[in-house]
Design a protein around this motif. Structure first.
Motif, mmCIF file in Angstrom:
data_model
loop_
_atom_site.group_PDB
_atom_site.id
_atom_site.type_symbol
_atom_site.label_atom_id
_atom_site.label_comp_id
_atom_site.label_asym_id
_atom_site.label_seq_id
_atom_site.Cartn_x
_atom_site.Cartn_y
_atom_site.Cartn_z
ATOM 1 N N ASN A 48 0.807 -1.214 0.000
ATOM 2 C CA ASN A 48 0.000 0.000 0.000
ATOM 3 C C ASN A 48 0.842 1.267 0.000
ATOM 4 N N LEU A 49 2.065 1.196 0.542
ATOM 5 C CA LEU A 49 2.907 2.389 0.637
ATOM 6 C C LEU A 49 3.900 2.521 -0.509
ATOM 7 N N VAL A 50 3.893 1.564 -1.442
ATOM 8 C CA VAL A 50 4.808 1.649 -2.585
ATOM 9 C C VAL A 50 4.413 2.823 -3.468
ATOM 10 N N THR A 90 -2.229 14.701 12.821
ATOM 11 C CA THR A 90 -2.690 14.505 11.437
ATOM 12 C C THR A 90 -1.624 13.829 10.587
ATOM 13 N N GLY A 91 -0.348 14.059 10.917
ATOM 14 C CA GLY A 91 0.716 13.331 10.217
ATOM 15 C C GLY A 91 0.631 11.844 10.470
ATOM 16 N N VAL A 96 -0.985 6.269 8.735
ATOM 17 C CA VAL A 96 -1.767 5.069 9.060
ATOM 18 C C VAL A 96 -2.828 4.797 7.992
ATOM 19 N N THR A 97 -3.580 5.836 7.584
ATOM 20 C CA THR A 97 -4.617 5.613 6.568
ATOM 21 C C THR A 97 -4.009 5.240 5.215
ATOM 22 N N GLY A 98 -2.833 5.803 4.895
ATOM 23 C CA GLY A 98 -2.157 5.395 3.658
ATOM 24 C C GLY A 98 -1.759 3.937 3.693
ATOM 25 N N ALA A 99 -1.283 3.468 4.858
ATOM 26 C CA ALA A 99 -0.891 2.063 4.990
ATOM 27 C C ALA A 99 -2.092 1.130 4.967
ATOM 28 N N ILE A 100 -3.229 1.587 5.490
ATOM 29 C CA ILE A 100 -4.414 0.735 5.541
ATOM 30 C C ILE A 100 -5.087 0.618 4.184
ATOM 31 N N GLY A 397 -1.015 4.806 -1.271
ATOM 32 C CA GLY A 397 -0.958 5.282 0.096
ATOM 33 C C GLY A 397 0.334 5.999 0.412
ATOM 34 N N GLY A 398 1.367 5.761 -0.397
ATOM 35 C CA GLY A 398 2.624 6.461 -0.190
ATOM 36 C C GLY A 398 2.499 7.958 -0.382
#
Length: 506
Positions: A48-50, A90-91, A96-100, A397-398
């Motif tokens: 998800n973070l790629v 918020t950071g 977290v939301t990007g990873a999820i 998500g990255g």
């Protein structure tokens, strides 16, 4: 008699020859860590973070700042909101939301609560936090009980599109106001007409608009860095361009090595470079530079180190005021724009990534239940932020993880003193970023395929804009939708199709 032993096939392999890996890797069933839930979760987070493209994702991270900075800055200057704490929390939410979710899921301030705080001097930080905590608690309950998913299933698509169109046009109108007139952000008021020249003049804003249009176009599908709906990523386009150029080179060498052929190749390369520029990032960096140019003394006002994080004190009166003045008007907007509209827009922009309304409702609830006690601004997701980040190139998500990491660094290094820099940031440039985010969100409503659905959508939009209430527009849209469906039923259409046409997909 002993049988001859066949030669070992491994020994006959030339050690210098390239080896072909087995296409089907053998899973280690004896190692539970390679197939357990923790391992699967870690692999999903990594995926998800790629980053699809570094410049495009960085550019997309700027797409949500047109709403984030003005609201947070206004509350910091007028209500002493702890900017450092808000940046840190918020950071964390962004990362977290990007990873999820694996998409540029935005984290935006709750606009209705912010509007009440800016309009009512008695609505201070404790009331703001209480309203955010209560809103989060309600959304968490709606998510865990499945009621939010039920609402998402039943609400007609035409009504969802009406809310999206109203929110997009509202962003666009606010953006034009930012560009045309001088703003007093702490009081949320427009002042005199903006001058044509200057470091925050009309010419600067118009030049930024033209630059973004030249680079991004109208969201063409063949855009690379920051294209619109359906835009590809930079790497794929770069590969296709390199293949095209190599083929063209062969043709030119064999057929024509004239100046015209070389000029054509150079022109294509220049266009590829221009169309892949991170336009929003460049515009934002320009705004930061101009903030220091407009007032060089701001450097002396910067203090290194994080702001102190303190627990907010609540009283019974604070909880009551927060719920009545903040939570009640915020809930309809959060349910419609932060959960239901985001679910539908995500499925439109990222086919195959259909997130449930339950998960989005739960994440919004947990965010506010975590940060509200420490003075972090109440936050939610938002269809406008998602559209803006997608418009400028966010695809994974990255994208929001980059933004979240930047917020964490600024929160820990500069803290609330960052407000002095934001106060000098050209508001016209923020208006430019907000303008494109609003237009991208409004364009999601172009899929209404019949006059009846378009009629419901426009009724919902008109009432939302004129009444300044998403809840009022929603109720009007639902009422008109029901009347039209009953009218169809009297003409002999089956009741089984009552909710089917125009309902959001799951």
């Amino acid at each position: 008699m002993a049988l001859p032993i066949p030669p070992n096939p491994i020994s006959t392999i030339d050690p210098e020859a390239p080896q072909i890996a087995n296409a089907t890797p053998i899973s280690n069933t004896n190692n539970p860590s390679s197939s357990g839930p923790a391992f699967i979760a870690m692999q999903k987070v990594k995926t998800n973070l790629v980053l699809r493209s570094k410049w495009a994702e960085l550019n997309g991270a700027m797409g949500d700042l047109g709403t984030y900075i003005p609201i947070v800055l206004a509350l910091t200057l007028s209500r002493n909101l702890n900017l450092g704490t808000t940046l840190i929390f918020t950071g964390i939410y962004n990362i977290v939301t990007g990873a999820i979710y694996g998409v540029p899921m935005p984290v935006q301030p709750m606009k209705s609560i912010a509007a009440v705080a800016l309009a009512d001097p008695t609505f201070s930080v404790p009331e703001i936090m209480a309203s955010g905590i209560l809103t989060g608690a309600v959304l968490l309950v709606l998510g865990l009980t499945g009621l939010m998913q039920l609402a998402y299933t039943l609400i007609p698509l035409s009504v969802v599109r009406g809310i999206q169109l109203a929110q997009g046009l509202s962003f666009a109108l606010t953006a034009v106001k930012y560009v045309r007139k001088v703003q007093d952000l702490p009081k949320s008021k427009s002042l005199e007409e903006r001058n044509w020249l200057g470091f925050d003049g009309l010419v600067l804003a118009i030049a930024c608009v033209c630059f973004i249009v030249v680079v991004n176009g109208a969201g063409d599908k063949d855009r690379s860095c920051g294209g619109g709906v359906g835009g590809g990523d930079v790497e794929s386009e770069r590969n296709s361009n390199s293949n095209f150029d190599s083929n063209a080179s062969v043709i030119v060498v064999v057929g024509d090595d004239s100046d015209e052929g070389r000029t054509s190749r150079i022109g294509r390369r220049v266009k590829n470079v221009v169309f892949s520029l991170p336009s929003a990032f460049i515009v934002f960096v320009l705004g930061v530079i101009l903030a220091f140019v407009r007032r060089p003394q701001v450097v002396r006002e910067i203090k290194l180190g994080p702001s102190s994080i303190e627990v907010v004190k609540f009283t019974k009166h604070v909880w009551k005021e927060g719920f009545v003045k903040g939570t009640i008007p915020q809930l309809p907007l959060s349910i419609l724009n932060s959960v239901i509209a985001v679910c539908k827009l995500t499925s439109d922009l990222f086919p195959g990534k259909d997130f449930s309304a339950t998960s989005l409702s739960v994440t919004v609830g947990l965010m506010n239940l975590a940060g509200g006690w420490f003075g972090a601004m109440p936050c939610c997701h938002g269809a406008g932020g998602l559209a803006g980040q997608y418009k400028f190139g966010g695809r994974s998500g990255g994208c929001v993880a980059i933004l979240g990491a930047a917020k964490l660094v600024l929160g820990f290094v500069l803290g609330s003193s960052l407000a002095h820099i934001f106060n000098q940031f050209p508001v016209g440039i923020l208006g430019v970023l907000l303008l494109f985010a609003g237009i991208e969100l409004a364009m999601a409503s172009r899929d209404m395929k019949n006059k009846q659905d378009s009629f419901v959508m426009l009724i919902c939009t008109a009432v939302s804009l004129v009444g300044s209430s998403a809840a009022l527009g929603f109720l009007s849209g639902i009422l008109v939708f029901l009347i039209l469906r009953l009218r169809d039923w009297t003409k002999g259409k089956p009741l089984s199709s009552f909710w089917l046409r125009g309902s959001p997909r799951l």
